[in-house]
Scaffold this motif. Structure first.
Motif, PDB file in Angstrom:
ATOM      1  N   PRO B  62      -9.768 -26.032 -14.865  1.00 40.70           N
ATOM      2  CA  PRO B  62     -11.152 -25.877 -14.398  1.00 40.70           C
ATOM      3  C   PRO B  62     -11.134 -25.110 -13.076  1.00 40.70           C
ATOM      4  O   PRO B  62     -10.096 -25.041 -12.407  1.00 40.70           O
ATOM      5  N   ILE B  63     -12.279 -24.576 -12.687  1.00 39.49           N
ATOM      6  CA  ILE B  63     -12.323 -23.800 -11.448  1.00 39.49           C
ATOM      7  C   ILE B  63     -13.509 -24.209 -10.597  1.00 39.49           C
ATOM      8  O   ILE B  63     -14.594 -24.514 -11.108  1.00 39.49           O
ATOM      9  N   LEU B  64     -13.252 -24.231  -9.291  1.00 43.12           N
ATOM     10  CA  LEU B  64     -14.309 -24.474  -8.310  1.00 43.12           C
ATOM     11  C   LEU B  64     -14.403 -23.258  -7.379  1.00 43.12           C
ATOM     12  O   LEU B  64     -13.417 -22.890  -6.740  1.00 43.12           O
ATOM     13  N   GLY B 146     -12.716 -21.298 -18.113  1.00 42.61           N
ATOM     14  CA  GLY B 146     -13.696 -20.223 -18.160  1.00 42.61           C
ATOM     15  C   GLY B 146     -14.988 -20.500 -18.894  1.00 42.61           C
ATOM     16  O   GLY B 146     -15.739 -19.564 -19.187  1.00 42.61           O
ATOM     17  N   ASP B 147     -15.290 -21.774 -19.167  1.00 45.46           N
ATOM     18  CA  ASP B 147     -16.612 -22.050 -19.741  1.00 45.46           C
ATOM     19  C   ASP B 147     -17.445 -22.834 -18.720  1.00 45.46           C
ATOM     20  O   ASP B 147     -16.933 -23.274 -17.683  1.00 45.46           O
ATOM     21  N   LYS B 148     -18.729 -22.956 -19.033  1.00 49.00           N
ATOM     22  CA  LYS B 148     -19.650 -23.696 -18.158  1.00 49.00           C
ATOM     23  C   LYS B 148     -19.135 -25.094 -17.847  1.00 49.00           C
ATOM     24  O   LYS B 148     -19.219 -25.561 -16.703  1.00 49.00           O
ATOM     25  N   ALA B 149     -18.585 -25.756 -18.851  1.00 46.71           N
ATOM     26  CA  ALA B 149     -18.197 -27.157 -18.694  1.00 46.71           C
ATOM     27  C   ALA B 149     -17.056 -27.329 -17.701  1.00 46.71           C
ATOM     28  O   ALA B 149     -16.813 -28.448 -17.229  1.00 46.71           O
ATOM     29  N   HIS B 150     -16.351 -26.262 -17.393  1.00 50.28           N
ATOM     30  CA  HIS B 150     -15.197 -26.385 -16.493  1.00 50.28           C
ATOM     31  C   HIS B 150     -15.303 -25.426 -15.305  1.00 50.28           C
ATOM     32  O   HIS B 150     -14.293 -24.943 -14.794  1.00 50.28           O
ATOM     33  N   ARG B 151     -16.544 -25.152 -14.891  1.00 46.68           N
ATOM     34  CA  ARG B 151     -16.758 -24.281 -13.736  1.00 46.68           C
ATOM     35  C   ARG B 151     -17.761 -24.963 -12.804  1.00 46.68           C
ATOM     36  O   ARG B 151     -18.809 -25.431 -13.258  1.00 46.68           O
ATOM     37  N   ALA B 152     -17.416 -25.019 -11.522  1.00 40.91           N
ATOM     38  CA  ALA B 152     -18.324 -25.611 -10.537  1.00 40.91           C
ATOM     39  C   ALA B 152     -18.386 -24.706  -9.324  1.00 40.91           C
ATOM     40  O   ALA B 152     -17.539 -23.825  -9.146  1.00 40.91           O
ATOM     41  N   ILE B 153     -19.387 -24.948  -8.501  1.00 41.03           N
ATOM     42  CA  ILE B 153     -19.537 -24.139  -7.297  1.00 41.03           C
ATOM     43  C   ILE B 153     -20.027 -25.019  -6.163  1.00 41.03           C
ATOM     44  O   ILE B 153     -20.831 -25.933  -6.370  1.00 41.03           O
ATOM     45  N   ALA B 154     -19.487 -24.767  -4.974  1.00 39.01           N
ATOM     46  CA  ALA B 154     -19.845 -25.549  -3.795  1.00 39.01           C
ATOM     47  C   ALA B 154     -19.793 -24.624  -2.592  1.00 39.01           C
ATOM     48  O   ALA B 154     -19.246 -23.526  -2.661  1.00 39.01           O
ATOM     49  N   GLY B 155     -20.346 -25.080  -1.502  1.00 38.29           N
ATOM     50  CA  GLY B 155     -20.281 -24.266  -0.306  1.00 38.29           C
ATOM     51  C   GLY B 155     -20.961 -24.949   0.857  1.00 38.29           C
ATOM     52  O   GLY B 155     -21.676 -25.940   0.685  1.00 38.29           O
ATOM     53  N   ALA B 175     -21.115 -26.311 -14.405  1.00 34.38           N
ATOM     54  CA  ALA B 175     -21.300 -27.718 -14.747  1.00 34.38           C
ATOM     55  C   ALA B 175     -21.845 -28.504 -13.562  1.00 34.38           C
ATOM     56  O   ALA B 175     -22.563 -29.482 -13.741  1.00 34.38           O
ATOM     57  N   ALA B 176     -21.501 -28.061 -12.345  1.00 31.35           N
ATOM     58  CA  ALA B 176     -21.864 -28.841 -11.168  1.00 31.35           C
ATOM     59  C   ALA B 176     -22.006 -27.938  -9.949  1.00 31.35           C
ATOM     60  O   ALA B 176     -21.317 -26.926  -9.822  1.00 31.35           O
ATOM     61  N   VAL B 177     -22.908 -28.348  -9.065  1.00 33.35           N
ATOM     62  CA  VAL B 177     -23.122 -27.670  -7.784  1.00 33.35           C
ATOM     63  C   VAL B 177     -23.092 -28.722  -6.682  1.00 33.35           C
ATOM     64  O   VAL B 177     -23.744 -29.761  -6.798  1.00 33.35           O
ATOM     65  N   TYR B 178     -22.328 -28.452  -5.625  1.00 32.14           N
ATOM     66  CA  TYR B 178     -22.262 -29.368  -4.480  1.00 32.14           C
ATOM     67  C   TYR B 178     -22.601 -28.575  -3.222  1.00 32.14           C
ATOM     68  O   TYR B 178     -21.852 -27.694  -2.816  1.00 32.14           O
ATOM     69  N   ALA B 179     -23.739 -28.908  -2.626  1.00 32.26           N
ATOM     70  CA  ALA B 179     -24.229 -28.157  -1.458  1.00 32.26           C
ATOM     71  C   ALA B 179     -24.026 -28.959  -0.186  1.00 32.26           C
ATOM     72  O   ALA B 179     -24.474 -30.089  -0.076  1.00 32.26           O
ATOM     73  N   PHE B 285     -16.572 -35.395  -7.328  1.00 33.71           N
ATOM     74  CA  PHE B 285     -17.846 -35.141  -8.032  1.00 33.71           C
ATOM     75  C   PHE B 285     -17.683 -34.045  -9.078  1.00 33.71           C
ATOM     76  O   PHE B 285     -18.094 -34.204 -10.233  1.00 33.71           O
ATOM     77  N   VAL B 286     -17.096 -32.925  -8.702  1.00 31.70           N
ATOM     78  CA  VAL B 286     -16.949 -31.858  -9.695  1.00 31.70           C
ATOM     79  C   VAL B 286     -15.955 -32.299 -10.779  1.00 31.70           C
ATOM     80  O   VAL B 286     -16.145 -32.000 -11.955  1.00 31.70           O
ATOM     81  N   THR B 287     -14.934 -33.042 -10.379  1.00 35.91           N
ATOM     82  CA  THR B 287     -13.962 -33.540 -11.365  1.00 35.91           C
ATOM     83  C   THR B 287     -14.650 -34.321 -12.473  1.00 35.91           C
ATOM     84  O   THR B 287     -14.418 -34.093 -13.656  1.00 35.91           O
ATOM     85  N   ARG B 288     -15.519 -35.254 -12.073  1.00 35.20           N
ATOM     86  CA  ARG B 288     -16.088 -36.103 -13.123  1.00 35.20           C
ATOM     87  C   ARG B 288     -17.191 -35.418 -13.905  1.00 35.20           C
ATOM     88  O   ARG B 288     -17.598 -35.922 -14.948  1.00 35.20           O
ATOM     89  N   ASN B 289     -17.601 -34.268 -13.436  1.00 35.35           N
ATOM     90  CA  ASN B 289     -18.573 -33.506 -14.222  1.00 35.35           C
ATOM     91  C   ASN B 289     -17.932 -32.408 -15.064  1.00 35.35           C
ATOM     92  O   ASN B 289     -18.602 -31.837 -15.928  1.00 35.35           O
ATOM     93  N   PHE B 290     -16.660 -32.125 -14.805  1.00 35.76           N
ATOM     94  CA  PHE B 290     -15.975 -31.164 -15.670  1.00 35.76           C
ATOM     95  C   PHE B 290     -15.878 -31.750 -17.084  1.00 35.76           C
ATOM     96  O   PHE B 290     -15.536 -32.917 -17.263  1.00 35.76           O
ATOM     97  N   GLY B 291     -16.176 -30.923 -18.047  1.00 35.75           N
ATOM     98  CA  GLY B 291     -16.042 -31.361 -19.435  1.00 35.75           C
ATOM     99  C   GLY B 291     -17.257 -32.065 -19.980  1.00 35.75           C
ATOM    100  O   GLY B 291     -17.317 -32.413 -21.161  1.00 35.75           O
ATOM    101  N   LYS B 292     -18.255 -32.281 -19.105  1.00 32.49           N
ATOM    102  CA  LYS B 292     -19.416 -33.052 -19.546  1.00 32.49           C
ATOM    103  C   LYS B 292     -20.558 -32.176 -20.027  1.00 32.49           C
ATOM    104  O   LYS B 292     -21.075 -32.355 -21.110  1.00 32.49           O
TER     105      LYS B 292
END
Lengths: 294, 294, 294, 294
Positions: B62-64, B146-155, B175-179, B285-292
């Motif tokens: 997965p990628i963040l 490389g799919d939605k389920a395993h991609r997150a973004i934060a900043g 899959a997840a955003v952490y602001a 947080f992103v970990t537990r949302n990966f794959g969901k």
């Protein structure tokens, strides 16, 4: 869309709201040094001065001696430990009181022949330096309250052992001791002689064994026990730390002697992430013990 | 006392217990760059590769995307954010899964004329670069699922607004955003025109207003709301942060539209202490949302 | 001032905003019992069914066996442990996944002659009951996934020892074990014989010694070690807990055998405050290990 | 195997190590009541007396008034809030100082016609009772220090609004206020008249609106602002709480007037899990503010 285009004047309102005018007082870290006759050298130190230090010029402060680990120097806590940032936040929220925090230099690259260690050893009388030169100098030249009730000591690894050992031998001087991942002792393994007579690592190791914090408690008589009870103790060590068993032995010895001692095992190893986060417990701990143990 | 004098051979057993032989695989951060036709320049990035990356050569991760703030660069999260140290600890304890974490450079010293910003603006088509060049390059050249389920973004700050804006406009990709302390919008104040036509700060500010994360939610129709609900949202902002009200407005808009969004206000300001500690919440947080969220 | 006087209709909008119509699905705890041939008695249990259990009628769930301590019953975790409230909050935030949580009754007032204990002992074959009757019944009558990867066990004090012992002997059945203030063993003291042949406390004590969790690890051969490594372990014990040394011995034995095991010592004693707060770590821990260890 | 069979004498050593002889002093909660002329009724209260209260018979203590929520009574904090257990743990570790904690009864089942509320309203002059009868009685009949510097007030929901309102109107009496999920105000909605003239819910609602904590700050002149700054404020409200926006408005009003106020939004709703965990922040907060604001 004119209203969307902000002027350079307006932008600071948005992006720099914290930079109010006139500049409010700030805490700071100063690097300085003193000349030691004992060590026959200049010794550097880093000192954190709280926000009010420059404006409230009659105020005296409690002091925390915050010791670094092996191969590190007085710069470690300021650099990787971010002690100023943590102190600023905790003092702002009130979880820590304003205090002076000082890190003396007791190290450097031991593998390149630099002395390391907090105890007296042949060729490096650091403990003598600390008590006859460094501490008196600091408490005279900065506005330190300077009694047991307002003095604490903490440290990581070799500095955790140093803090504990200093607190043990000088229980009349410290209100609180906070040990992080502390080198409380070294297990005696069948050891070969040092390869060179001036092997600084072997000399350091020997000094740690001779100043074993575990033995100090295990061998304590009633008088010593009574003295140790006048200090507030806190031991904090990660579950992946290779020194965990030494810290367990220390807390077990304390418990056996009925000397109150907080003990925490949090997630982590022998790392800066652990020590940095420990500051969030350490500073409030020493804060609430300042003024208590006379 | 021979047994007390440890040899140089014995010492590593004590002090360097973690350095086992043969060297176990380690995570690492690599700094590299790609050439952008869109921006007509080389753009650097920092990428964290987890421990198993080099040994488990068929595994995909997965990628963040972890975005930096204004005036900062791709080095911020590695340098002051200590993202490798935090990731190592959380992956060791299992609170975060192994993932790739990448920070592109969208900034530098804006006061010296360096472009900043995650959105497209006149002279700086960063968003176009990100989606047509950067992200495809990273996900092709590193072993990313490389799919939605395993991609997150934060900043953080400007990057928190960037992460939120990217997540909003590309809800099918994350899959997840952490602001963190996010620049969700800028209040429209009666503003004068920029003093120079190429004033990069004014251009950046305008792009943030045009990409207001608050307005994006407030103006959402049912389709957009449905899309936003396919992303897991987390907003984290300090009680002393000058951007707190912007984050409050964002979470209120989300609540009004019944789009689930975690919200936390912890102690602190617009500081690295806050963002560093936020990683301890963000990575789990992103970990537990990966794959969901497929 | 008419507008200040709210009607009874308006008040629920303010005070009962969470009571939306129609009533959303709720989690619940059900108390029920099964008849045991092994124990020749009805045995009660409490079972937590997550929010979606009644509406999502084809869904199967992971399961957590959550064991109570000595003199307590199946009611303890629901009553003083507030397991439903904690589970509701963590499942809402996503820190815990939906799961079934079941507490069987293995106790009551031992001082008034009620049997206690999770192991087989003369007159009380509880372990046999658990594996031949209770667990099969639960996993047949509730929608439990029912494989190792989706089954975990946890408990406090006597139940922490029970959870650990069950996890050890049945490492093929559990993905994760979380032990709180666990009765890992009892130190062998020079003990006098029990005063009555049917002294249930003496029988229980003997069963704990015979099932010592510490010895089980210390005596493990390579096969057993390999099996133990297929389970995720977590040991959590307060610094003021009289069982701390037993938990230390267990984690030291695990480390010696290189079996990964999380270890935490938090502030507190052998109290419900400790166990209640441990749920906030336990439920996320078992959640992230569900689906991993096949 | 004789040595394995522990005698009844030996078992308490293992299982009841904390029950030392002779019984050490314990904290306790006492339920008592006073007769109120103002309310023309007996009013019950619960009072927590710290460990040293009975042995250290000359010592005087700081006091915390800890208010309950709507439909609840003086029993709530002791029963579901477990205030004694939390206080015991925090006082043992030193994170909270010894203090007296008292919860008066300002409620019961309002749906069955029982009065609720902390302010004066037609038929229920609770605020008058509190200041002319209850507080004086408590501080005379228990060993309370009794000055502003050693008095704090906290509460949940309706009691959070009560605590805040009391702290506002009597800023000369409290060192600190801690508001949990507080009913800071009620938004004025187009409301119909109460259905019955003696509708206690309508009367309560009206009293909350008239005593709006938000308006009190928003309308504050310089004198009032100066007074409010002599109190330490803490606002703590869950991200899923239906009162979150009221708490946001309050903290925004405080910020606008530059009155320092800690603000936290943690995970959770309007639940006992939230309020119970808030005690772990509340008791240390009031502790460190005792003795500060004269």
């Amino acid at each position: 869309m004119k209203k969307l285009i902000l002027s350079l004047l307006a932008i600071p309102l948005v992006f720099s709201a914290l930079a109010q005018s006139p500049a409010p007082p700030q805490s700071k870290i100063v690097t300085d040094s003193i000349h030691s006759k004992v060590l026959n050298a200049y010794r550097a130190y880093n000192i954190f001065l709280p926000k009010s230090y420059e404006t409230d010029t009659n105020k005296k402060y409690p002091i925390l001696y915050l010791l670094h680990g092996m191969t590190d120097t007085h710069q470690g806590w300021a650099g990787r430990g971010h002690v100023k940032d943590v102190a600023d936040q905790l003092m702002e929220s009130g979880e820590a009181c304003e205090m002076i925090i000082v890190t003396p230099n007791a190290g450097g690259n031991i593998y390149e022949g630099v002395w390391n260690g907090y105890f007296d050893m042949p060729g490096w009388s650091y403990e003598t330096f600390f008590y006859t030169e460094f501490l008196p100098y600091i408490e005279k030249n900065y506005r330190v309250i300077g009694d047991k009730a307002h003095r604490a000591i903490a440290g990581l690894s070799m500095g955790g052992g140093g803090a504990t050992g200093y607190g043990q031998k000088h229980s009349d001087m410290y209100a609180a001791v906070y040990a992080m991942s502390a080198l409380m002792s070294i297990p005696e393994m069948g050891a070969a002689p040092a390869q060179k007579p001036d092997d600084k690592m072997a000399i350091l190791t020997k000094s740690v064994i001779e100043n074993s914090c575990v033995d100090f408690v295990a061998n304590a008589d009633e008088d010593r026990i009574a003295n140790l009870r006048t200090v507030a103790w806190f031991v904090d060590c990660g579950d992946d730390d290779f020194l965990l068993d030494r810290n367990i032995e220390f807390t077990q010895a304390m418990r056996k002697k009925k000397i109150p001692c907080q003990f925490r095992v949090r997630d982590g190893g022998h790392t800066w992430e652990y020590w940095h986060s420990a500051l969030y417990t350490c500073l409030p701990f020493v804060t609430r013990n300042f003024g208590k143990n006379q």
